[in-house]
Scaffold this active site. Structure first.
Site, mmCIF file in Angstrom:
data_model
loop_
_atom_site.group_PDB
_atom_site.id
_atom_site.type_symbol
_atom_site.label_atom_id
_atom_site.label_comp_id
_atom_site.label_asym_id
_atom_site.label_seq_id
_atom_site.Cartn_x
_atom_site.Cartn_y
_atom_site.Cartn_z
ATOM 1 N N ARG A 112 -6.921 7.188 6.594
ATOM 2 C CA ARG A 112 -7.762 6.297 5.804
ATOM 3 C C ARG A 112 -8.916 5.828 6.675
ATOM 4 O O ARG A 112 -8.709 5.392 7.809
ATOM 5 C CB ARG A 112 -6.883 5.118 5.383
ATOM 6 N N THR A 116 -14.409 2.303 4.827
ATOM 7 C CA THR A 116 -14.546 2.524 3.385
ATOM 8 C C THR A 116 -13.187 2.472 2.680
ATOM 9 O O THR A 116 -13.122 2.386 1.457
ATOM 10 C CB THR A 116 -15.150 3.915 3.109
ATOM 11 N N ASP A 210 -0.291 -2.306 11.268
ATOM 12 C CA ASP A 210 -0.573 -0.870 11.162
ATOM 13 C C ASP A 210 0.698 -0.094 11.510
ATOM 14 O O ASP A 210 1.142 -0.062 12.656
ATOM 15 C CB ASP A 210 -1.712 -0.489 12.110
ATOM 16 N N ASP A 213 0.425 2.622 14.292
ATOM 17 C CA ASP A 213 0.283 2.041 15.629
ATOM 18 C C ASP A 213 1.601 1.438 16.102
ATOM 19 O O ASP A 213 1.984 1.573 17.269
ATOM 20 C CB ASP A 213 -0.793 0.947 15.622
HETATM 21 O O1 PRP Z 1 -2.825 3.025 0.513
HETATM 22 P P1 PRP Z 1 -3.938 3.264 1.483
HETATM 23 O O2 PRP Z 1 -4.995 2.184 1.417
HETATM 24 O O3 PRP Z 1 -4.518 4.631 1.369
HETATM 25 O O4 PRP Z 1 -3.367 3.065 2.953
HETATM 26 C C1 PRP Z 1 -2.138 3.540 3.367
HETATM 27 C C2 PRP Z 1 -2.288 4.590 4.428
HETATM 28 O O5 PRP Z 1 -2.770 4.015 5.640
HETATM 29 C C3 PRP Z 1 -1.878 4.325 6.705
HETATM 30 O O6 PRP Z 1 -2.194 5.516 7.333
HETATM 31 P P2 PRP Z 1 -3.426 5.629 8.365
HETATM 32 O O7 PRP Z 1 -4.673 6.017 7.649
HETATM 33 O O8 PRP Z 1 -3.498 4.383 9.190
HETATM 34 O O9 PRP Z 1 -3.020 6.861 9.254
HETATM 35 P P3 PRP Z 1 -1.878 6.960 10.383
HETATM 36 O O10 PRP Z 1 -0.595 7.137 9.640
HETATM 37 O O11 PRP Z 1 -2.285 8.141 11.170
HETATM 38 O O12 PRP Z 1 -1.902 5.686 11.178
HETATM 39 C C4 PRP Z 1 -0.548 4.469 5.997
HETATM 40 O O13 PRP Z 1 0.413 5.162 6.736
HETATM 41 C C5 PRP Z 1 -0.931 5.165 4.715
HETATM 42 O O14 PRP Z 1 -1.006 6.575 4.862
HETATM 43 O O1 URA Z 2 -1.108 -2.873 5.943
HETATM 44 C C1 URA Z 2 -1.381 -1.663 6.139
HETATM 45 C C2 URA Z 2 -2.281 -0.959 5.310
HETATM 46 C C3 URA Z 2 -2.510 0.366 5.564
HETATM 47 N N1 URA Z 2 -1.911 0.964 6.601
HETATM 48 C C4 URA Z 2 -1.046 0.300 7.407
HETATM 49 O O2 URA Z 2 -0.509 0.875 8.349
HETATM 50 N N2 URA Z 2 -0.818 -1.006 7.167
HETATM 51 MG MG MG Z 3 -2.512 3.821 10.778
#
Ligand code: PRP
Ligand code: URA
Ligand code: MG
Length: 220
Positions: A112, A116, A210, A213
């Site tokens: 994500r 944006t 997150d 993370d």
């Molecule tokens: O419902 P949304 O608003 O789309 O957000 C949720 C997404 O954000 C996070 O992933 P991230 O983009 O942080 O990637 P990562 O798993 O690599 O940390 C999470 O694991 C979801 O995939």
């Molecule tokens: O709260 C949130 C939203 C999106 N992705 C995450 O990891 N945490």
């Molecule tokens: Mg993430």
């Protein structure tokens, strides 16, 4: 027992169980370190998977015990496909396949944009033809819903006929988006909780921060 809430045709199951609530509370705590976060995620997924697989397809088969011939139950072919959304969804894979050891596994890499909040796909590794397949998508966070809507649309376009998203936390805004964007599609969401709201950065409140993370120790 899960609380089944019907929001239009999309089924939302909030798994209401004291062990789930206990583990989720520790997961949320900012003092929980990565090794503990990974272990709790794994344990929570196994509890959620028990509810998420309630409608897994099965066949009745004849089996012979040491005492008698009887009828038993086996998972149908083709076996379910489990799809973790990288990165954070990878932390849920072992917990899910512990209950479904013979499931096939496909991978979706999605991220994500933190400004944006739009999701984009950077990796796809799964069968092109998912005709008639039952699929379990794993991602700990359903925030704006952009990631899961895009992932599930792709699975349905490839022919999937039944998609269950297993998430740890959902925001009401994300649930609404899924309901609107996937109206009338065969989609179920199973979650440990629906939280209060999203904040101005698209994070779930109170949430757990997150997830990627915290699983992989990359914060800061
Ligand atoms: O419902 P949304 O608003 O789309 O957000 C949720 C997404 O954000 C996070 O992933 P991230 O983009 O942080 O990637 P990562 O798993 O690599 O940390 C999470 O694991 C979801 O995939
Ligand atoms: O709260 C949130 C939203 C999106 N992705 C995450 O990891 N945490
Ligand atoms: Mg993430």
């Amino acid at each position: 027992m899960p609380v089944a809430v019907t929001v239009g045709p999309m089924r939302l199951h909030v798994v209401d169980h004291p062990l789930v609530a206990h583990k989720l509370s520790t997961l949320r705590d900012e003092r929980t370190d990565s090794p503990t976060f990974r272990r709790l995620t794994d344990e929570l997924v196994t509890l959620l998977a028990y509810e998420a697989t309630r409608d897994v397809r099965t066949d009745t088969v004849e089996i012979t015990t040491p005492v008698a011939v009887t009828r038993g139950t086996r998972l149908s072919y083709p076996r379910p496909l489990v799809v973790p959304i990288l990165r954070a969804g990878l932390g849920m894979l072992d917990g899910m396949t512990r209950l479904l050891p013979t499931a096939e596994v496909g991978f979706l890499g999605m991220v994500r944009n933190e400004e944006t909040l739009e999701a984009s796909t950077y990796a796809t590794r799964m069968p092109d033809d998912l005709s008639g397949r039952q699929i379990y998508v794993l991602d700990p966070m359903l925030a704006t819903g952009g990631t899961l809507v895009a992932a599930i649309r792709m699975l349905l376009e490839r022919g999937a006929t039944d998609v269950t998203a297993v998430v740890l936390l959902a925001a009401p805004e994300g649930v609404e988006v899924m309901e609107r964007e996937l109206a009338g599609r065969p989609v179920t969401v199973v979650t440990a909780a629906v939280d209060q709201r999203l904040n101005e950065h698209g994070y779930i409140v109170p949430g757990l921060g997150d997830a990627g993370d915290r699983l992989y120790g990359t914060a800061g």
